[in-house]
Design an enzyme around this catalytic site. Structure first.
Site, PDB file in Angstrom:
ATOM      1  CG  HIS A  48      32.944  48.430  44.211  1.00 52.82           C
ATOM      2  ND1 HIS A  48      32.550  49.570  43.443  1.00 52.82           N
ATOM      3  CD2 HIS A  48      32.329  47.563  43.798  1.00 52.82           C
ATOM      4  CE1 HIS A  48      31.982  49.077  42.849  1.00 52.82           C
ATOM      5  NE2 HIS A  48      31.749  47.807  42.935  1.00 52.82           N
TER       6      HIS A  48
ATOM      7  CG  ASP B  96      33.552  52.998  44.037  1.00 53.96           C
ATOM      8  OD1 ASP B  96      32.158  52.767  44.535  1.00 53.96           O
ATOM      9  OD2 ASP B  96      34.065  51.672  43.507  1.00 53.96           O
TER      10      ASP B  96
END
Lengths: 553, 553
Positions: free
Chosen positions: B366, B193
């Protein structure tokens, strides 16, 4: 009694970012501080720019003694040409500020009727009943000033846009001593820039930015392309100095940069070693590691030089592996996506890209919280009035002042139009004047209203469908149509023949309203509108504007 | 040879934020990972949502063995219902992810035909020729997983959306041990990610956020209103716990919050002490300091509960002095202005407002750079493939991997459609498949194209002017009109009678093209268009769409 009153009248900028404009009134004399614009918000479809409603000034124009500009940014000078249509008084500003104003007025043919008067920071200016000390302030454009406005009622300090950088590279640091002297003398009211009140700590210094830029550029073996605001004269000087140290020549790209550099050079605000500047067409003749290109487009503006480079349609510059692009500017909220897109495309073309999110190559021109505290402590005002900010910025700045010991009842939280009045008895918000935003669209000033913006929104989201239909006036027989035309709307779908079906809907409507029905045309129009609206909503869940043109011939 | 090949085929999310969707192919079997949507960008006027072009999957649908969902966010599950129209295979996901999917499919009547299969983190799943270990990851929604996909060609690790929080409040920390075991076993490729690769350091922990929230809420003497994403189940649990400690009851406002809390409660992801929840209509019956309202609208959505409170049109909640509003969520780029407007209005109504710019009450889901480095070090992959990000994020993540010691030729920087192929000889980008974005507008899928968006933009900025005019077919005499109608455009200006002048322009055009000219109608149409365009551009500097309806009767 009325005469001994001092009024501060915010026209714009208190409750919004941009549109900065204020009137100070004493004994009938009105002094205008700044005349700024604002760029349109997303929902203002098709609007070119926004200016403050200046009705108050227009109505009192005989009493206006002058306009004083604090610095050369558009949100402080951009509405001047509109003000000048109604009010013809001297306009005061520092050399660079007036240099920019002169250029703008010249472009639109208004320079001849402008009475521009140059002033210098550090000097005292007398305008009407006001004596004004002009105090140098550091900001992201050169030659900014704050104001200490003297009246028999007391001293009003207006910071303009400022930050306190003790290591400015242009030597234009905020004159903290002058502000301190105001404090000693006694300040009735401080009006201070609230833009960055959400930011803790201090702005980093321009010197630090310079060191970072120097580090990046001196390591680079290819072309260096720096994108920035055209008004960032000190940053441009830094880039030129770094280029010089690294044996690179300088190329400008973008009209606004050429203009401001021209003005700055002619006034001595920028110093360029001889022979360092070359034209953009010569860029192919010199090695990659001997050039720095200074360009516009740092906000992702679609047709700017940088955007054209990123999409590969720039005439002279093809981005390639080895190029280093530096975006030395803020990501202004609302522009992030456009800027991001340009960065992505520059990477795709092989360039390396440095931007504020990954390196400290930009600093705001507006004071952070510690600097705002310093300004309050230097001036120790009796009253505090936060200016230049959306309402939340004004609230947070007001609270900061309270935390600094200014009593709550002497912190004046006012928005545009709220007149702040000082007299022997104290200070209060006394009345309300008309203010607002005027939308400028093409050559039209103020003719774009709410309903028009709403129509544009409907058109932009769902388009329209026009139906043309003509009857014989006597027989009531359809002579032409129904013809169905659309824009911004889809007629061909997987499910089939929307046009055919729409025509059937229309014909059914006509059948129901026979030739003898009174007001037949009106009724058919209304029926077509209603039925088609229902039909499109049901079949494809859209709400285009329906326009029936029904004629009797 | 062909059979021993492993392919990674990005359908969406590589080169953009959102639209996450990927296919892994081994020996003819296709495994789909995620099916996400994207919310439309500003220039996509009137578009409701965007989904990836799934043509590749459609063409190979007989080979698809399953869809595996990593977590319940729209950018990972929002396109599933569109995928299901073409491909009917088992859909795997954790309980909460499937709970959300089930609700969404039920709403649109597709639940009956869905084959949803619940899986648990920590277990191994066999789908077609793939053996997949499901690894718990911490993220801003509960029940997220990363994947370790086993094939005879090697082990592929896909992180999903993740961060590494060692102090998650839901106990759902990223299972670093499992990732480490993958690393020991030997990882062929890590897909990780890239969303926050621009951010230095670590994400702060949810526990810290909790402490900050506790400090704010426990000091508050009035009502507390917390706005957040409906999917932030752990944050909602924190708020409930803090409310409980402070003797406050909880009220939900906003359908999406009611739905997700309902799902989370039924699955045991959220625990609420008995009697703590009350309905919004009861809020008037309990003292201000005994209530916490949890609401939607943290992104400034115009008709959300919070927006209605800010503008004073909320049915049950009138904001007043003493209220504390906490926006516990990110300012998503593009939404800043809308969020700012709500904050300003809440302040204007007397509330206190806490938001991420002034207090640490939100954390991203994130991983920041240090966490990304940890993931690379834990898994020690042979190949590295950055996923989930715009191109610049992928580039920066690729460079980070290189800095960590992965050779440049084993870092695969691919965008949507670029097929990454592994075989005995190594890894390469081998081919390109069709990908893209499909715009969904009302019930239409993919029927909004570039030219339509352009029409909408013209309409939105300058509106249109329609001219209706009818001739007698035989004599050529004007029977009706010219009638001039406009929308999204200004006809009344200071300068006078634009309509009258426009009619003159049209009549002149007709006069020039007499009844005997061949193709008269066509020529008149073209002439009206051209002349009016010039006329409006010259007089008012605008470019409306010109629509001449010229009929012969």
């Amino acid at each position: 009694m009325q005469d001994a009153m001092l009024k501060i009248i915010p026209i714009g900028g208190l409750g919004e970012i941009g549109l900065n404009m204020m009137v100070v009134e004493y004994q009938g004399d009105l002094l205008v501080i700044d005349a700024g614009l604002m760029f349109p918000e997303d929902y203002m479809l098709g609007v070119d720019l926004v200016i403050p409603d200046m009705e108050f000034i227009r109505r009192n124009k005989s009493r206006v003694v002058g306009v004083l500009l604090t610095h050369a940014h558009e949100d402080h000078i951009g509405a001047l040409s509109y003000l000048m249509r109604d009010v013809n008084v001297p306009v005061y500003g520092t050399p660079f500020t007036l240099g920019v104003v002169r250029h703008k007025l010249d472009e639109i043919g208004l320079l001849g009727q402008a009475d521009l008067r140059e002033v210098q920071p550090g000097l005292r200016l007398v305008v009407g009943k006001f004596e004004i000390d002009l105090i140098r302030v550091g900001h992201s454009v050169v030659d900014g000033i704050g104001l200490a406005i003297r009246t028999p009622m007391g001293l009003v300090v207006h910071t303009g846009d400022f930050k306190i950088s003790h290591a400015a590279i242009d030597g234009m640091t905020t004159d903290v001593n002058k502000f301190a002297r105001c404090g000693e003398e006694g300040v009735l009211a401080l009006l201070s820039d609230s833009t960055n009140v959400e930011k803790e700590g201090y702005t980093i210094s321009d010197r630090e930015i310079g060191e970072t830029l120097k580090g990046i550029i001196s390591k680079c073996r290819g072309r260096v392309i720096v994108a920035l605001f055209a008004s960032s004269i000190s940053r441009i000087q830094q880039i030129i100095d770094i280029a010089h140290q690294n044996g690179r020549q300088v190329v400008y790209n973008g009209r606004s940069i050429e203009v401001t550099v021209g003005i700055a050079k002619s006034l001595g605000y920028i110093r360029i070693p001889d022979g360092m500047e070359i034209g953009i067409d010569e860029i192919g003749n010199i090695p990659d590691d001997q050039v720095v290109l200074i360009t516009t487009g740092s906000q992702g503006e679609p047709m700017s030089a940088l955007a054209r480079m990123a999409t590969g349609i720039h005439k002279q510059i093809k981005i390639r592996y080895g190029d280093m692009v530096i975006l030395s500017s803020k990501f202004i909220p609302g522009n992030e996506k456009a800027i991001g897109k340009i960065i992505n495309n520059l990477y795709r073309r092989g360039a390396d890209v440095i931007y504020e999110k990954i390196s400290a190559i930009h600093v705001s021109g507006h004071a952070f919280r510690e600097e705002l505290k310093l300004m309050i402590n230097l001036t120790r005002p009796r009253y505090f009035i936060p200016i230049h900010g959306e309402y939340r910025h004004l609230v947070l700045h007001a609270r900061l002042a309270e935390e600094m010991g200014i009593p709550k009842n002497r912190v004046m939280l006012a928005e545009n139009g709220q007149v702040i009045e000082f007299d022997a008895g104290g200070c209060r918000i006394s009345s309300m004047i008309q203010t607002g935003r005027i939308l400028v669209d093409g050559k039209g000033i103020g003719d774009v209203g709410r309903s028009l913006l709403k129509e544009r929104r409907v058109l932009s989201e769902d388009g329209f469908v026009a139906v043309t239909l003509a009857f014989d006036e006597e027989t009531g027989i359809v002579m032409y149509g129904p013809e169905v035309i659309s824009r911004g709307f889809v007629f061909e779908t997987e499910t089939g023949h929307l046009v055919d079906d729409a025509q059937c809907v229309i014909l059914e409507a006509i059948e129901d309203i026979g030739p003898d029905v009174p007001d037949r045309i009106e009724k058919i129009r209304a029926r077509i509108k209603g039925d088609l609206r229902k039909y499109f909503n049901y079949t494809i869940k859209r709400r285009p504007l329906i326009l029936p043109f029904v004629l009797e011939i």
